[in-house]
Design a protein around this motif. Structure first.
Motif, PDB file in Angstrom:
ATOM      1  N   LEU A  28       6.026  -9.894  -8.668  1.00  0.00           N
ATOM      2  CA  LEU A  28       4.885  -8.890  -8.239  1.00  0.00           C
ATOM      3  C   LEU A  28       4.374  -9.557  -6.639  1.00  0.00           C
ATOM      4  N   ASP A  29       4.185 -10.742  -6.571  1.00  0.00           N
ATOM      5  CA  ASP A  29       3.848 -11.482  -5.294  1.00  0.00           C
ATOM      6  C   ASP A  29       4.598 -11.132  -4.225  1.00  0.00           C
ATOM      7  N   LEU A  30       6.151 -11.099  -4.589  1.00  0.00           N
ATOM      8  CA  LEU A  30       7.035 -10.921  -3.416  1.00  0.00           C
ATOM      9  C   LEU A  30       6.797  -9.432  -2.949  1.00  0.00           C
ATOM     10  N   LEU A  31       6.671  -8.370  -3.982  1.00  0.00           N
ATOM     11  CA  LEU A  31       6.570  -6.992  -3.596  1.00  0.00           C
ATOM     12  C   LEU A  31       5.234  -6.752  -2.941  1.00  0.00           C
ATOM     13  N   TYR A  32       4.068  -7.516  -3.296  1.00  0.00           N
ATOM     14  CA  TYR A  32       2.857  -7.481  -2.485  1.00  0.00           C
ATOM     15  C   TYR A  32       2.860  -7.927  -1.284  1.00  0.00           C
ATOM     16  N   SER A  33       3.713  -9.137  -1.171  1.00  0.00           N
ATOM     17  CA  SER A  33       3.880  -9.871   0.343  1.00  0.00           C
ATOM     18  C   SER A  33       4.902  -8.863   1.099  1.00  0.00           C
ATOM     19  N   PHE A  34       5.648  -7.922   0.384  1.00  0.00           N
ATOM     20  CA  PHE A  34       6.320  -7.076   1.300  1.00  0.00           C
ATOM     21  C   PHE A  34       5.306  -6.108   1.890  1.00  0.00           C
ATOM     22  N   LEU A  35       4.475  -5.410   1.035  1.00  0.00           N
ATOM     23  CA  LEU A  35       3.793  -4.551   1.640  1.00  0.00           C
ATOM     24  C   LEU A  35       2.860  -4.959   2.722  1.00  0.00           C
ATOM     25  N   LEU A  36       2.371  -6.251   2.509  1.00  0.00           N
ATOM     26  CA  LEU A  36       1.689  -7.110   3.870  1.00  0.00           C
ATOM     27  C   LEU A  36       2.417  -7.003   4.713  1.00  0.00           C
ATOM     28  N   SER A  37       3.790  -7.364   4.682  1.00  0.00           N
ATOM     29  CA  SER A  37       4.560  -7.768   5.871  1.00  0.00           C
ATOM     30  C   SER A  37       4.879  -6.239   6.375  1.00  0.00           C
ATOM     31  N   ALA A  38       4.639  -5.254   5.839  1.00  0.00           N
ATOM     32  CA  ALA A  38       4.797  -3.826   6.871  1.00  0.00           C
ATOM     33  C   ALA A  38       3.638  -3.417   7.251  1.00  0.00           C
ATOM     34  N   LEU A  39       2.403  -4.055   6.732  1.00  0.00           N
ATOM     35  CA  LEU A  39       1.216  -3.105   6.965  1.00  0.00           C
ATOM     36  C   LEU A  39       0.155  -4.180   7.573  1.00  0.00           C
ATOM     37  N   SER A  40       0.104  -5.618   6.975  1.00  0.00           N
ATOM     38  CA  SER A  40      -0.700  -6.723   7.278  1.00  0.00           C
ATOM     39  C   SER A  40      -2.028  -6.254   6.434  1.00  0.00           C
ATOM     40  N   LYS A  41      -2.612  -7.424   6.131  1.00  0.00           N
ATOM     41  CA  LYS A  41      -3.781  -7.119   5.283  1.00  0.00           C
ATOM     42  C   LYS A  41      -4.833  -6.137   5.834  1.00  0.00           C
ATOM     43  N   PRO A  42      -5.409  -6.545   6.946  1.00  0.00           N
ATOM     44  CA  PRO A  42      -6.499  -5.853   7.609  1.00  0.00           C
ATOM     45  C   PRO A  42      -6.086  -4.407   7.680  1.00  0.00           C
ATOM     46  N   HIS A  43      -4.998  -3.941   7.779  1.00  0.00           N
ATOM     47  CA  HIS A  43      -4.340  -2.404   7.895  1.00  0.00           C
ATOM     48  C   HIS A  43      -4.746  -1.924   6.526  1.00  0.00           C
ATOM     49  N   ILE A  44      -4.392  -2.741   5.266  1.00  0.00           N
ATOM     50  CA  ILE A  44      -4.724  -2.249   4.024  1.00  0.00           C
ATOM     51  C   ILE A  44      -6.016  -1.885   3.762  1.00  0.00           C
ATOM     52  N   MET A  45      -6.646  -3.024   3.997  1.00  0.00           N
ATOM     53  CA  MET A  45      -8.118  -3.030   3.516  1.00  0.00           C
ATOM     54  C   MET A  45      -8.746  -1.914   4.367  1.00  0.00           C
ATOM     55  N   ARG A  46      -8.740  -1.682   5.473  1.00  0.00           N
ATOM     56  CA  ARG A  46      -9.346  -0.789   6.078  1.00  0.00           C
ATOM     57  C   ARG A  46      -8.860   0.851   5.891  1.00  0.00           C
ATOM     58  N   SER A  47      -7.722   0.949   5.494  1.00  0.00           N
ATOM     59  CA  SER A  47      -7.145   2.159   4.662  1.00  0.00           C
ATOM     60  C   SER A  47      -8.087   2.742   3.738  1.00  0.00           C
ATOM     61  N   PHE A  48      -8.365   1.578   2.891  1.00  0.00           N
ATOM     62  CA  PHE A  48      -9.126   1.936   1.879  1.00  0.00           C
ATOM     63  C   PHE A  48     -10.597   1.905   1.877  1.00  0.00           C
ATOM     64  N   GLU A  49     -10.904   1.322   3.031  1.00  0.00           N
ATOM     65  CA  GLU A  49     -12.410   0.929   3.191  1.00  0.00           C
ATOM     66  C   GLU A  49     -13.281   2.377   2.972  1.00  0.00           C
ATOM     67  N   ASN A  50     -12.705   3.381   3.742  1.00  0.00           N
ATOM     68  CA  ASN A  50     -13.619   4.485   4.084  1.00  0.00           C
ATOM     69  C   ASN A  50     -13.343   5.449   2.831  1.00  0.00           C
ATOM     70  N   LYS A  51     -12.184   5.323   2.203  1.00  0.00           N
ATOM     71  CA  LYS A  51     -11.793   6.215   1.019  1.00  0.00           C
ATOM     72  C   LYS A  51     -10.809   5.758   0.176  1.00  0.00           C
ATOM     73  N   GLU A  52     -11.569   5.098  -0.971  1.00  0.00           N
ATOM     74  CA  GLU A  52     -10.545   4.537  -2.197  1.00  0.00           C
ATOM     75  C   GLU A  52      -9.690   5.452  -2.647  1.00  0.00           C
ATOM     76  N   GLY A  53      -9.592   6.819  -2.516  1.00  0.00           N
ATOM     77  CA  GLY A  53      -8.719   7.316  -2.918  1.00  0.00           C
ATOM     78  C   GLY A  53      -7.439   7.657  -1.992  1.00  0.00           C
ATOM     79  N   PHE A  54      -7.563   6.781  -0.843  1.00  0.00           N
ATOM     80  CA  PHE A  54      -6.367   6.923  -0.008  1.00  0.00           C
ATOM     81  C   PHE A  54      -5.021   6.820  -0.307  1.00  0.00           C
ATOM     82  N   ASP A  55      -4.075   7.425   0.319  1.00  0.00           N
ATOM     83  CA  ASP A  55      -2.826   7.553  -0.320  1.00  0.00           C
ATOM     84  C   ASP A  55      -1.927   6.520   0.553  1.00  0.00           C
TER      85      ASP A  55
END
Lengths: 545, 205
Positions: free
Chosen positions: A225-252
């Motif tokens: 699972l850590d590998l899959l999560y790392s893959f998501l981070l590799s594509a988007l980076s952590k700040p990008h993911i965090m900001r995506s959900f910051e304003n809207k938890e229901g973000f797709d």
């Protein structure tokens, strides 16, 4: 597979004079030819011997520095427990803790079989029924990735529409289960039903779930699972993911994942399911190469490196490492490299050799907050990867790659690499008789080698079992497992040995001989061979600047 | 670049116990009605495939426990909702008065960032009953909905399937609008500053 593990108290000592009942020695030793015949016609009833051997011996407080003696110590200890000599006093100075024990009653038979040791391991492969194994794996695993609000992000088989609907329903349930644990102030990591393990990785705002029926442990699934999560981070980076959900938890989050990202996830889950040993043992596979060639490629990469090249790698298909260029002060994490290689060779499928790729990638174990930029150029299927922190230096890296490749060609390095890839690594190269397959990991180099001619997928369950039977807290741990009646021939057995020391890990599997002494000897041979040829087998120094 | 996967719209239905939350959902999703009352324990959800202006979506409707003692799952599933439906019973004064409490509760628990823009829909259920049993008339309800921020209001009967599709059509549209409204600003500096030892030592000679 029956669980043949026998638990005993750690301070259990057999009563003096106790000897497990031994089978009667065969009156007449069959000759080699007789054995070969009887094996195939199967009157040699191994099963009736009721052998239940699982050996696990952990040693603690063994000397800090490993030396050649270790192998002998383990060998002796293993034999000590394995054969159940009644002297429990001659444990010498080593404090041993048997975590598992062994009741082996087939020593005499094994002695006999030991005489046919000259039989090459390649004759054994019929014991492994590949198709049956593949069939068993179908539907035995699933991965889900969703947001903390229960919005779908990825499911392994999500290309089929009907599964997508199921996924939506599962999401609701998964989210409810995970969040109801959070409400009560705890976090759910794993639970087991009769045959299935569910393991959760909560990386809020992302939840990952692995479902496995193939007997993997929580920590093994957590790594996946850590590998899959790392893959998501590799594509988007952590700040990008965090900001995506910051304003809207229901973000797709699927809105930010492109087709390449989804196919990358598909490839990665496929690698996990088809069993990539590197993901299990946390190491990169390296290719066997003459030291002079490795050294030459190293010096070329060092000499031609331009200012903005931060890292460089030469990688063969399947993510096999040939050489590395890196700054003295920085190393890259194995997980980051596994993901990089997976992405690079996934891209290679859609591009011709003369194309040059420029991939922004977040190395999450290195720094999850931003991107590095990978320049990729393929030469005879081998990838030259140059990595920079500067997004504007594509042309500089392109120029550098040309110079490196030119020099490689001048010194016939590509030719040597291709020859090495063509030959691969075979058990025949190693003086370890009757070994069907093995994995040797050098802990120092975080690299592993294994015979390349075998489809390792079919060995997954044996390696998983060996891997999880090792006591990871002990400095040295050895485990012996025998699977009775597992081969294609109902009378044959499969046995394996796992051995982890401070410097290396070796796991080996055999399809016929199941005598511990023989396996231990073979393990010793493999270890000695890999140590002796380590400069050929592994990228030892790399090009460090 | 985005995938062709169906959008998931998450809708939460709230209101006092016995106002007909489960019945509304069952009528909309399955076209069924039961006179029997069974309290919802924890939460439950149903999904329905919809097409809104040629866009196909999956609506996931979360039915919640109105009775406090059955709210065992807490409120974690409020998170990330795209629309919230507030239901009262037209024969029950208290359930009507509690609408604004349910709304506040949702806004707090769901951690909504822009409360004034979040889509709510109010449903007055059980309009099939005799007029003399109704204690909340249309006018009173409409005024109340306007005061809460011009919220859409529907008078429905889950029993006789009155106004159900109309109500859920507005719910779905508002949810989709909310889902598609991503205030995402992608401008940030993603460069990593890497210090190489060698660079620091350039002048060491």
């Amino acid at each position: 597979m029956e669980d043949d593990r026998i638990s005993i108290d750690s301070d259990y000592i057999p009563e003096p004079g106790y000897r497990p009942q031994m089978p009667k020695r065969p009156q007449k030793k069959p000759s080699l030819s007789q054995l070969m015949v009887t094996r195939s016609k199967s009157p040699l009833k191994l099963a009736e011997l009721q052998a239940q051997p699982t050996t696990g011996v952990s040693m603690e407080n063994v000397g800090q520095e490993e030396n050649e003696l270790d192998t002998d110590r383990i060998y002796n200890t293993l034999n000590h427990y394995g054969s159940y000599h009644d002297s429990s006093n001659d444990q010498s100075t080593i404090r041993t803790t048997p975590t598992l024990t062994v009741y082996s009653e087939d020593d005499d038979l094994a002695n006999t079989l030991g005489e046919i040791i000259s039989q090459r391991s390649t004759d054994l492969k019929d014991n492994f029924d590949h198709e049956e194994q593949q069939e068993k794996l179908k539907g035995a695993k699933q991965f889900f990735i969703l947001s903390a609000a229960g919005k779908p992000i990825y499911s392994m088989s999500s290309d089929a529409d009907h599964n997508d609907d199921d996924f939506v329903n599962y999401n609701g349930i998964i989210q409810t289960i995970v969040s109801s644990f959070l409400v009560s102030g705890s976090s759910l990591k794993s639970f087991v039903t009769e045959s299935t393990r569910f393991t959760f990785l909560n990386q809020s705002p992302i939840i990952l779930l692995a479902i496995s029926k193939i007997g993997e442990s929580e920590s093994e699934l957590m790594n996946q699972l850590d590998l899959l999560y790392s893959f998501l981070l590799s594509a988007l980076s952590k700040p990008h993911i965090m900001r995506s959900f910051e304003n809207k938890e229901g973000f797709d989050l699927r809105k930010h994942l492109g087709r390449a990202d989804l196919s990358g996830l598909n490839l990665l889950t496929k690698e996990i399911i088809d069993f990539n040993p590197g993901l299990l043992v946390g190491a990169l596979q390296s290719i066997k190469l003459k030291k002079s060639i490795r050294d030459k490629s190293r010096s070329i990469m060092l000499n031609k490196r331009s200012k903005n090249v931060l890292y460089g790698m030469l990688v063969a298909p399947g993510g096999k490492l040939i050489n590395v260029l890196r700054p003295k002060s920085h190393t890259l994490h194995t997980t980051d490299l596994q993901i990089l290689f997976s992405i690079v060779f996934n891209q290679a499928k859609n591009h011709s050799e003369d194309e040059e790729l420029w991939l922004p990638i977040c190395f999450s174990k290195f720094n999850p907050n931003g991107f590095l930029y990978a320049f990729v150029k393929f030469v005879d299927q081998v990838a030259l990867i140059l990595i920079s922190a500067d997004r504007n230096c594509f042309f500089e890296l392109s120029e550098t790659s040309k110079k490196i490749i030119e020099d490689f060609k001048k010194h016939q390095i590509m030719k040597q690499i291709n020859e090495s890839l063509h030959h691969g690594l075979s058990t025949i190269d190693i003086p370890a008789p009757l070994i069907y397959h093995f994995i040797y990991k050098s802990k120092k180099h975080l690299q592993y080698v294994m015979p390349t001619s075998t489809n390792v997928t079919t060995l997954q369950r044996y390696y998983l079992r060996l891997y999880s039977s090792i006591d990871r807290d002990a400095k040295i741990s050895v485990s012996f497992i025998k699977w009775d009646n597992e081969g294609k021939d109902s009378n044959s057995s499969i046995a394996g040995l796992g051995w982890v020391s401070p410097n290396y890990e070796v796991y080996l599997i055999t399809g016929s001989i199941t005598k511990r002494e023989v396996l231990v000897n073979s393990a010793k041979s493999i270890v000695n061979w890999c140590k002796r040829y380590q400069e050929r087998l592994f990228v030892c120094e790399g090009a460090v600047f | 670049m985005s995938s062709k996967k169906k959008t998931l719209l998450k809708v939460i239905i709230l209101g006092d116990s016995g106002v007909g939350k489960t019945s509304l959902m069952q009528q909309f999703v399955n076209g069924k009605f039961s006179n029997q009352y069974k309290a919802t324990i924890g939460a439950d959800f149903l999904t329905k495939e919809l097409t809104i202006d040629d866009k196909s979506v999956t609506m996931q409707l979360w039915d919640t426990a109105g009775q406090e003692r059955f709210q065992s799952l807490g409120v974690a599933f409020y998170r990330g909702a795209d629309c919230c439906v507030l239901v009262y019973d037209v024969t029950n004064q208290k359930s009507f008065e509690n609408i604004s409490l349910w709304k506040d509760e949702f806004l707090i628990q769901a951690n909504v960032k822009n409360p004034e823009n979040f889509p709510f829909v109010i449903i007055g259920n059980k309009v099939d009953v005799d007029e003399n049993k109704k204690v909340i008339n249309n006018k009173k309800a409409q005024q109340f909905a306007n005061n809460l921020g011009n919220l859409p209001l529907f008078q429905t009967s889950a029993k006789e399937a009155v106004n159900i599709d109309q109500a859920f059509d507005v719910i779905a549209r508002n949810a989709l609008q909310q889902e598609e409204n991503d205030e995402f600003n992608d401008e940030f500096n993603d460069a990593i500053n890497i210090q190489l030892d060698g660079e620091n030592n350039n002048c060491a000679c």
